[in-house]
Scaffold this motif. Sequence first.
Motif, PDB file in Angstrom:
ATOM      1  N   PRO A 201     -28.917 -20.195 -78.018  1.00 33.70           N
ATOM      2  CA  PRO A 201     -28.773 -21.218 -79.070  1.00 33.70           C
ATOM      3  C   PRO A 201     -28.281 -22.563 -78.570  1.00 33.70           C
ATOM      4  CG  PRO A 201     -27.069 -19.528 -79.276  1.00 33.70           C
ATOM      5  CD  PRO A 201     -28.060 -19.026 -78.273  1.00 33.70           C
ATOM      6  N   MET A 202     -27.523 -22.611 -77.476  1.00 37.19           N
ATOM      7  CA  MET A 202     -26.988 -23.879 -76.990  1.00 37.19           C
ATOM      8  C   MET A 202     -27.777 -24.385 -75.782  1.00 37.19           C
ATOM      9  SD  MET A 202     -24.835 -24.088 -79.334  1.00 37.19           S
ATOM     10  CE  MET A 202     -24.086 -25.656 -78.913  1.00 37.19           C
ATOM     11  N   SER A 203     -29.071 -24.052 -75.729  1.00 32.92           N
ATOM     12  CA  SER A 203     -29.918 -24.540 -74.637  1.00 32.92           C
ATOM     13  C   SER A 203     -30.571 -25.856 -75.061  1.00 32.92           C
ATOM     14  CB  SER A 203     -30.982 -23.492 -74.288  1.00 32.92           C
ATOM     15  OG  SER A 203     -31.829 -23.262 -75.389  1.00 32.92           O
ATOM     16  N   GLY A 204     -31.475 -26.347 -74.221  1.00 31.45           N
ATOM     17  CA  GLY A 204     -32.167 -27.591 -74.567  1.00 31.45           C
ATOM     18  C   GLY A 204     -31.573 -28.777 -73.836  1.00 31.45           C
ATOM     19  N   ARG A 205     -31.337 -29.846 -74.559  1.00 29.08           N
ATOM     20  CA  ARG A 205     -30.878 -31.088 -73.929  1.00 29.08           C
ATOM     21  C   ARG A 205     -29.540 -31.531 -74.495  1.00 29.08           C
ATOM     22  NH1 ARG A 205     -31.343 -35.669 -77.038  1.00 29.08           N
ATOM     23  NH2 ARG A 205     -32.632 -35.584 -78.918  1.00 29.08           N
ATOM     24  N   ALA A 206     -28.852 -32.324 -73.719  1.00 28.76           N
ATOM     25  CA  ALA A 206     -27.585 -32.907 -74.159  1.00 28.76           C
ATOM     26  C   ALA A 206     -27.839 -33.959 -75.235  1.00 28.76           C
ATOM     27  CB  ALA A 206     -26.867 -33.549 -72.969  1.00 28.76           C
ATOM     28  N   PRO A 207     -26.871 -34.189 -76.119  1.00 26.25           N
ATOM     29  CA  PRO A 207     -27.050 -35.237 -77.132  1.00 26.25           C
ATOM     30  C   PRO A 207     -27.120 -36.608 -76.474  1.00 26.25           C
ATOM     31  CG  PRO A 207     -24.766 -34.509 -77.090  1.00 26.25           C
ATOM     32  CD  PRO A 207     -25.532 -33.573 -76.195  1.00 26.25           C
ATOM     33  N   TYR A 208     -27.882 -37.496 -77.093  1.00 29.91           N
ATOM     34  CA  TYR A 208     -28.053 -38.825 -76.506  1.00 29.91           C
ATOM     35  C   TYR A 208     -26.839 -39.696 -76.820  1.00 29.91           C
ATOM     36  CZ  TYR A 208     -29.775 -43.479 -75.447  1.00 29.91           C
ATOM     37  OH  TYR A 208     -29.907 -44.736 -74.929  1.00 29.91           O
ATOM     38  N   THR A 209     -26.090 -40.007 -75.799  1.00 26.35           N
ATOM     39  CA  THR A 209     -25.065 -41.042 -75.878  1.00 26.35           C
ATOM     40  C   THR A 209     -24.799 -41.509 -74.463  1.00 26.35           C
ATOM     41  OG1 THR A 209     -22.775 -41.593 -76.448  1.00 26.35           O
ATOM     42  CG2 THR A 209     -23.198 -39.313 -75.809  1.00 26.35           C
ATOM     43  N   LEU A 210     -24.512 -42.790 -74.305  1.00 21.78           N
ATOM     44  CA  LEU A 210     -24.246 -43.355 -72.989  1.00 21.78           C
ATOM     45  C   LEU A 210     -22.769 -43.676 -72.796  1.00 21.78           C
ATOM     46  CD1 LEU A 210     -27.320 -45.761 -72.683  1.00 21.78           C
ATOM     47  CD2 LEU A 210     -27.093 -43.420 -71.825  1.00 21.78           C
ATOM     48  N   HIS A 211     -21.939 -43.189 -73.726  1.00 27.73           N
ATOM     49  CA  HIS A 211     -20.502 -43.495 -73.658  1.00 27.73           C
ATOM     50  C   HIS A 211     -19.702 -42.206 -73.750  1.00 27.73           C
ATOM     51  CE1 HIS A 211     -21.495 -47.715 -73.964  1.00 27.73           C
ATOM     52  NE2 HIS A 211     -22.231 -47.450 -75.019  1.00 27.73           N
ATOM     53  N   TRP A 212     -18.789 -42.017 -72.803  1.00 30.60           N
ATOM     54  CA  TRP A 212     -18.017 -40.778 -72.731  1.00 30.60           C
ATOM     55  C   TRP A 212     -17.169 -40.566 -73.980  1.00 30.60           C
ATOM     56  CZ3 TRP A 212     -18.899 -36.771 -69.880  1.00 30.60           C
ATOM     57  CH2 TRP A 212     -17.936 -35.769 -69.749  1.00 30.60           C
ATOM     58  N   GLU A 213     -16.683 -41.649 -74.564  1.00 27.61           N
ATOM     59  CA  GLU A 213     -15.872 -41.532 -75.772  1.00 27.61           C
ATOM     60  C   GLU A 213     -16.678 -40.891 -76.900  1.00 27.61           C
ATOM     61  OE1 GLU A 213     -13.587 -44.482 -78.942  1.00 27.61           O
ATOM     62  OE2 GLU A 213     -13.880 -45.155 -76.858  1.00 27.61           O
ATOM     63  N   GLU A 214     -17.959 -41.289 -77.029  1.00 30.84           N
ATOM     64  CA  GLU A 214     -18.817 -40.686 -78.050  1.00 30.84           C
ATOM     65  C   GLU A 214     -19.133 -39.232 -77.717  1.00 30.84           C
ATOM     66  OE1 GLU A 214     -19.940 -41.901 -80.983  1.00 30.84           O
ATOM     67  OE2 GLU A 214     -18.505 -43.509 -80.549  1.00 30.84           O
ATOM     68  N   PHE A 215     -19.329 -38.942 -76.434  1.00 30.63           N
ATOM     69  CA  PHE A 215     -19.584 -37.552 -76.030  1.00 30.63           C
ATOM     70  C   PHE A 215     -18.367 -36.687 -76.334  1.00 30.63           C
ATOM     71  CE2 PHE A 215     -19.628 -33.997 -73.079  1.00 30.63           C
ATOM     72  CZ  PHE A 215     -20.905 -33.497 -73.290  1.00 30.63           C
ATOM     73  N   ALA A 216     -17.187 -37.220 -76.114  1.00 30.91           N
ATOM     74  CA  ALA A 216     -15.961 -36.467 -76.413  1.00 30.91           C
ATOM     75  C   ALA A 216     -15.862 -36.149 -77.905  1.00 30.91           C
ATOM     76  CB  ALA A 216     -14.739 -37.250 -75.946  1.00 30.91           C
ATOM     77  N   LYS A 217     -16.299 -37.074 -78.749  1.00 34.05           N
ATOM     78  CA  LYS A 217     -16.302 -36.816 -80.194  1.00 34.05           C
ATOM     79  C   LYS A 217     -17.269 -35.689 -80.537  1.00 34.05           C
ATOM     80  CE  LYS A 217     -15.062 -41.542 -81.591  1.00 34.05           C
ATOM     81  NZ  LYS A 217     -15.573 -42.785 -82.243  1.00 34.05           N
ATOM     82  N   PHE A 218     -18.451 -35.702 -79.912  1.00 39.30           N
ATOM     83  CA  PHE A 218     -19.411 -34.611 -80.110  1.00 39.30           C
ATOM     84  C   PHE A 218     -18.803 -33.274 -79.685  1.00 39.30           C
ATOM     85  CE2 PHE A 218     -22.328 -31.767 -77.893  1.00 39.30           C
ATOM     86  CZ  PHE A 218     -23.195 -31.430 -78.910  1.00 39.30           C
ATOM     87  N   PHE A 219     -18.162 -33.261 -78.520  1.00 34.94           N
ATOM     88  CA  PHE A 219     -17.553 -32.033 -78.019  1.00 34.94           C
ATOM     89  C   PHE A 219     -16.482 -31.531 -78.987  1.00 34.94           C
ATOM     90  CE2 PHE A 219     -14.417 -29.698 -75.502  1.00 34.94           C
ATOM     91  CZ  PHE A 219     -15.219 -28.784 -74.846  1.00 34.94           C
ATOM     92  N   ALA A 220     -15.674 -32.463 -79.522  1.00 33.21           N
ATOM     93  CA  ALA A 220     -14.618 -32.075 -80.462  1.00 33.21           C
ATOM     94  C   ALA A 220     -15.208 -31.452 -81.728  1.00 33.21           C
ATOM     95  CB  ALA A 220     -13.760 -33.294 -80.810  1.00 33.21           C
ATOM     96  N   LYS A 221     -16.311 -32.013 -82.212  1.00 37.37           N
ATOM     97  CA  LYS A 221     -16.941 -31.460 -83.416  1.00 37.37           C
ATOM     98  C   LYS A 221     -17.463 -30.053 -83.172  1.00 37.37           C
ATOM     99  CE  LYS A 221     -18.480 -35.876 -85.423  1.00 37.37           C
ATOM    100  NZ  LYS A 221     -19.677 -36.702 -85.737  1.00 37.37           N
ATOM    101  N   THR A 222     -18.099 -29.842 -82.028  1.00 35.68           N
ATOM    102  CA  THR A 222     -18.680 -28.520 -81.753  1.00 35.68           C
ATOM    103  C   THR A 222     -17.595 -27.486 -81.497  1.00 35.68           C
ATOM    104  OG1 THR A 222     -18.981 -29.136 -79.428  1.00 35.68           O
ATOM    105  CG2 THR A 222     -20.880 -29.391 -80.887  1.00 35.68           C
TER     106      THR A 222
END
Length: 388
Positions: A201-222
């Motif tokens: 279920p968690m395969s595929g591609r990473a979410p599109y963001t070019l900023h680590w701060e935004e990626f950290a928010k995605f990680f926190a949500k998941t």
Amino acid sequence: MAAPAATAAPAPELERFQESAPLSLGVELELQLVNTHDYDLAPYSAEMLRLIGKMSLPGAVVPEMTSSMIEFSTGVCHSTSEVLGELTTLRDALVRCADKLNIACVGGGTHPFQQWHEQRIYDRPRFRQLSELYGYLSKQFTIFGQHVHVGCPDADSALLMLHRMSRYIPHFIALSASSPFVQGQDTQFDSARLNSVFAFPMSGRAPYTLHWEEFAKFFAKTTRTGVVKSMKDFYWDIRPKPEYGTIEIRVFDTPLTIERAAALAGFVQSLGSWFLQEQPFVPEEDDYMVYTYNRFQACRFGLDAVYVDPPTGEHLPLREHILHTLRQVAPHARALGAGAAIEMLAESAEDGLNDARWLRETHARERLLAEMVRQAADCFRGRPGSLV
């Protein structure tokens, strides 16, 4: 008196992105362990680890999901020659241990005739947990890949590198494809291995963001959902590895030889150098509109695939785009000492040769899958006259 309400455990935090030398390399290879009677998979990883543990070696050798698999990896390297040197030392040690056990080590992305239900989950807490969660998929995960880590200057650079590299996922798949056979059948895919990965279920591609701060928010949500507890739970084609300061490319099938494995790492490093020094393009979220199609084409047809160029929508032979890309990165490859690696990949692409084709041609000649595996084991050993 009512019992106090349970307090939810705090969600894990994303690790800080560590410093690493830009364009440094680390290579992991998952190997098949086969018996030398009928060349089926053999559950000997514990015995192999016991023997290998007595040796002083670079990198690491560790178990994998099922007990007929083993993974070996380099330490931090800075050139293709350094990668090949460490892989050679590790390969030679593994072959010596396998000989003592009367088994063999083999590359390739799938074992051609093993039956998944016969595999045993390696006795380790994480593997047991994954088996309980994913059921039969865990045993079907008896597949074998090469992972390449490349060092990035900082967290935002890592995300930029990740999304730039995503345009070249079909190139990586086609050049490394070595899994045409599954459970005794020619799948008609050059890389059937990745079909097993896509089931998670968690395969595929990473979410599109070019900023680590935004990626950290995605990680926190998941992580708040409880579905994900760490970066290990993402089976993305490319994922950031903040604890190493790298991105990790995960779509390669394990090649039949360590020479090809080192060459593929040199291709990644050369692409990374081109990205960092020339900033050739800014990746866009729209690139991913053709991502799944391009990935399927490369899995199915290998070097004969069609490639849809993300920025233009132009359809062209993937082999043509691979050769164009290898020419673009050649100056960077020569500066990094990876010129020979790029030339080797260009020659095989020009001739339409990858490991999947070698396996098919060997089977067509020998008419016996076990003999094909035996010859693939010779390839891994680097015996004269075998594939390079």
